[in-house]
Structure formats: structure tokens, C-alpha cells
Enzyme design. Structure first.
Site, PDB file in Angstrom:
ATOM      1  N   HIS A   1      -7.769  -5.386   0.105  1.00 51.28           N
ATOM      2  CA  HIS A   1      -6.527  -4.609   0.212  1.00 51.28           C
ATOM      3  C   HIS A   1      -5.729  -4.984   1.465  1.00 51.28           C
ATOM      4  CE1 HIS A   1      -3.813  -1.312  -0.458  1.00 51.28           C
ATOM      5  NE2 HIS A   1      -4.074  -0.806   0.742  1.00 51.28           N
TER       6      HIS A   1
ATOM      7  N   ASP B   1      -8.706  -6.864  -4.081  1.00 55.45           N
ATOM      8  CA  ASP B   1      -8.406  -5.503  -3.608  1.00 55.45           C
ATOM      9  C   ASP B   1      -9.263  -4.484  -4.356  1.00 55.45           C
ATOM     10  OD1 ASP B   1      -7.274  -3.052  -2.882  1.00 55.45           O
ATOM     11  OD2 ASP B   1      -5.211  -3.782  -3.001  1.00 55.45           O
TER      12      ASP B   1
ATOM     13  N   SER C   1       0.837  -1.195   0.000  1.00 52.76           N
ATOM     14  CA  SER C   1       0.000   0.000   0.000  1.00 52.76           C
ATOM     15  C   SER C   1       0.884   1.261   0.000  1.00 52.76           C
ATOM     16  CB  SER C   1      -0.942  -0.054   1.212  1.00 52.76           C
ATOM     17  OG  SER C   1      -1.925   0.935   1.147  1.00 52.76           O
TER      18      SER C   1
HETATM   19  N1  LIG Z   1      -5.070  -1.407   7.291  1.00 49.85           N
HETATM   20  C1  LIG Z   1      -4.080  -0.565   6.697  1.00 49.85           C
HETATM   21  C2  LIG Z   1      -4.722   0.066   5.491  1.00 49.85           C
HETATM   22  C3  LIG Z   1      -3.870   0.900   4.618  1.00 49.85           C
HETATM   23  O1  LIG Z   1      -3.070   0.165   3.788  1.00 49.85           O
HETATM   24  C4  LIG Z   1      -3.571   0.436   7.686  1.00 49.85           C
HETATM   25  O2  LIG Z   1      -4.300   0.766   8.612  1.00 49.85           O
HETATM   26  O3  LIG Z   1      -2.431   0.871   7.568  1.00 49.85           O
END
Ligand SMILES: N[C@@H](CCO)C(=O)O
Ligand SMILES: CC(=O)SCCNC(=O)CCNC(=O)[C@H](O)C(C)(C)COP(=O)(O)OP(=O)(O)OC[C@H]1O[C@@H](n2cnc3c(N)ncnc32)[C@H](O)[C@@H]1OP(=O)(O)O
Length: 359
Positions: free
Chosen positions: A318, A289, A135
Site C-alpha cells: 500500500h 497492496d 489512499s
Molecule cells: N504511510 C501512510 C499510510 C496511509 O496511507 C501514512 O502514514 O499516511
């Protein structure tokens, strides 16, 4: 695990044109650096992560895991703008003697990476054997590989993209609207906007997961139910859970970081930027995702010169990059074991390929 702090005591210019009068980064190291520096693994964390990769990525980092401190020297730093020991909106602004709060300057993924690179220089690290992130963590790793093409040998990008999609920006704006709607948001206190941030996190969860995740984990208790649904309780719980460890200012700043991500900015085009990556690259997409769909990772793999693409299944959408340790380990192990093989990239074109405005 060693937790350390790096204090940079000089003015730090930001992409926005503003600057920070120095910054602090909290970082952890695990393992021992080789004499030839051949075992450095740098883990970049995502939106709400921290410097302790062994905590939030315990299935990947730790004794007996793929990134094992017995063999690797594993570094992870909390990014600027965050709230786990690094300089962020709750830090004291030396100019006023009070927390920055709403005045914390806009930062970008590139600013985060510039700060990480100053830490790298401070540690005397001249090459990174593997840089990995999911991410926003993957976005940092990618930016780093573009900014310093000879630094990273192996680059692993999971559920990341070259540019924030309008879809992602729309999700983030809806979340910021929730924070703005909290009447406390205007106040100068660390917990301002917290109720809004809880709603924001609940919205975000819908983008981090998907229809099936909720269907499997939050199914109705019975056919007679009128209210008090599990899915509703889950949304509220996730808001509370984040509020116990985060704040609305940091959430706001980091959501803007996500929005401004664009490797093509001031580099002519996205394709030109991706073409500068020299690292051997593995790009991993997660089929379910919704937020960073596989088409975005396929695009990366198509345009990064020496890239290999893999896809995994996950019930978790995701968030799968934080959960699917077994398939991720298998894919990375196989890819690392293979010699620098010919790039294998998907052939299908994506929206990004056909959208000239982002090239
Ligand atoms: N669950 C992840 C989502 C973002 O990639 C976070 O809170 O960092
Ligand atoms: C200091 C720190 O904590 S560092 C921060 C660590 N986190 C990060 O680095 C960010 C990345 N991590 C994450 O985003 C998440 O932790 C993930 C994606 C890895 C896992 O998400 P989780 O919320 O733990 O998993 P999941 O979606 O299955 O939810 C489980 C939780 O919801 C609760 N829950 C599940 N269904 C319901 C429901 N219907 N109603 C209320 N609560 C519910 C569970 O009891 C569980 O609670 P717990 O976390 O207190 O044990």
C-alpha cells in the site's frame, strides 16, 4: 513553497450531526495560478501526511517533477482532524478553552472535502485541472468529484476505494484497541495514549507493507539468531518515528475517518455515487497492496463513467503510492497525454460487485 492558513469563522456542520465552531486549514501553494486557472493541481494527502506535498511526495511534486511549479499551481491542504496546522484534537476548543482531546467530534472524508472546498472558494478557484491522491487522499479526491461533478477535470485515484472494507476497519479497530490499552489514554494531555499509538503504528505497518517487503528489508542476520530480529527492531522504530510527529488523538480520529468512508452513504448506492463522477479519471492499483487491494481500484474503474485503470508493481505494498514515483509518473504522463479515450476497465468481478449490501 508558500505556507498559509485559512480560518473559517462560522459554524461548520459535520456529517455526524455535530459541528465545529469554525476551523483552520494549513495549506501550501507552489507555482503561479494562470489567468484562465487552467493549471491548478490539488494534491490530497493520506492518513499521516501534511500540507507540504513537496515534502512527503517529493518525487511527484517539485522542480523537474511531473507536478512542476514552473508550469502548475499546486495546492495541498492539511485536512481537518490532523495535527499539522489544521484544526484537530489538539486544537483549543473555544467552548472550554482547553484542547479537544477525546471530545473532538467524529469527522468523515466528506467533512474533510467540505472544508477543502471552502478553502477553494476562498482562493477563488473555479476549476481544478487535476486532483490527485493516494489512499485516504484518493478517497477525498473521489468524494470531491462526486460532490462537485463539474469542478475537477482530471481525477487520479491511487490505492483508494469506494468504501472502507471490513478488513480495513478490522485493522483500524485493532489499532484503536492498542491505544485504549495504554493506561494514559484516559488522561487529558497531548501525549496521552502515545505508547498505544506506537503499537498501533507497528500494526498498521504490516498492512501498509507485506510479506516480501519484510523479507527483503528485514531478513535474519544469521542462522544462529534467537532474538533481536531486525523485523522486530523495525516495528518498534516505526512506532517511535510516528510518535515523534503525531499524537494518539489525531490517529484515533483519522482512523475513524477511514472506517466511515463510503461514497454510497445517503446517495442510494455506491454505483449511483460513482456514476455521478464527470471527471476524466485514472485509477491506479498496486499489485502488492494488502490494505486496499487492486480489486477495489478495479471496482472504481469499472463504475466511474470515464475511467482508465492501471496497475503498478511495488515491493512496498500500500505504501507504494508514497514511494513508486517513476511508474506513477509514467502512467500519469501517458494518461494525461492521451485524448479522452474510451474507458478501458477490467472485466473481472470483485467481491464488491457481488455484495448487494454495499450497493
Ligand atoms: N504511510 C501512510 C499510510 C496511509 O496511507 C501514512 O502514514 O499516511
Ligand atoms: C513532518 C513530517 O515528517 S511529515 C510526514 C511525512 N510522512 C508522510 O507524509 C506520511 C507518508 N510517509 C510515510 O508513510 C513514510 O515516510 C514512507 C512510506 C514514505 C516511507 O517510510 P519509511 O519509514 O521512511 O521507510 P522504510 O520503511 O524504508 O523505513 C526506513 C526507516 O526505518 C529504519 N529502519 C529500517 N530497518 C530498521 C530496523 N531493522 N530497525 C530499526 N530501524 C530500521 C531506517 O533506518 C529508516 O529510518 P529513518 O526513517 O529515520 O531514516
Amino acid at each position: 513553497m508558500n505556507l498559509n492558513y485559512f480560518d473559517y469563522k462560522y459554524s461548520f456542520p459535520l456529517e455526524s450531526g455535530e459541528s465545529l465552531p469554525g476551523f483552520r486549514l494549513a495549506y501550501t501553494t507552489r507555482g503561479t495560478l494562470n489567468s484562465d486557472q487552467s493549471n491548478v493541481v490539488w494534491v490530497c494527502h493520506a492518513l499521516t501526511g501534511n500540507a507540504d506535498a513537496g515534502d512527503w511526495w517529493g518525487g511527484m511534486v517539485g522542480p523537474g517533477k511531473y507536478y512542476d511549479p514552473e508550469r502548475k499551481f499546486i495546492i495541498c491542504a492539511n485536512v481537518i482532524g490532523s495535527c499539522y496546522g489544521s484544526t484537530g484534537p489538539l486544537s483549543v476548543n473555544p467552548a472550554t478553552g482547553r484542547a479537544y482531546h477525546h471530545d473532538f467530534p467524529m469527522i468523515t472524508v466528506r467533512d474533510m472535502v467540505a472544508a477543502l472546498d471552502l478553502l477553494r472558494q476562498e482562493l477563488g478557484i473555479e476549476k481544478i485541472h487535476a486532483c490527485i491522491g493516494g489512499s485516504v487522499g484518493g478517497e477525498q479526491a473521489l468524494e470531491w468529484a462526486i460532490l462537485q461533478p463539474n469542478l475537477i477535470e482530471n481525477l487520479v485515484l491511487i490505492a483508494a476505494s469506494a468504501i472502507a472494507s471490513p478488513w480495513c476497519i478490522a485493522f483500524n479497530e485493532a489499532q484503536r484497541m492498542a491505544i485504549e490499552a495504554d493506561p494514559t489514554w484516559a488522561e487529558q494531555r497531548d501525549d496521552a495514549g502515545l505508547a498505544g499509538m506506537k503499537a498501533a503504528r507497528a500494526m498498521a505497518m504490516i498492512s501498509y507493507r507485506n510479506y516480501d517487503t519484510y523479507g527483503f528489508t528485514q531478513a535474519l542476520d544469521n542462522n544462529e539468531q534467537l532474538d533481536g530480529f531486525k523485523a522486530a527492531g523495525y516495528q518498534r522504530y516505526q512506532g517511535e518515528k510516528l510518535a515523534d510527529r503525531f499524537n494518539a488523538f489525531t490517529y484515533w480520529v483519522l482512523s475513524k475517518v477511514m472506517d466511515s468512508h463510503n461514497v454510497g452513504r445517503n446517495r442510494g448506492s455506491i454505483l449511483n455515487a460513482l456514476g455521478q463522477v464527470k471527471a476524466r479519471t485514472l485509477v491506479v492499483g498496486i499489485r502488492s497492496d494488502l490494505l486496499f487491494p487492486p480489486s477495489e481500484q478495479q471496482f472504481l474503474a469499472r463504475h466511474i463513467p470515464n475511467a482508465f485503470y492501471e496497475e503498478i508493481d511495488s515491493l512496498y505494498g500500500h505504501d507504494g503510492f508514497l514511494i513508486e514515483f517513476k511508474p506513477l509518473t509514467g502512467i500519469i504522463r501517458k494518461w494525461m497525454a492521451s485524448a479522452a479515450s474510451a474507458a478501458v476497465v477490467p472485466t473481472a468481478n470483485s467481491l464488491l460487485d457481488s455484495n448487494q449490501s454495499v450497493k
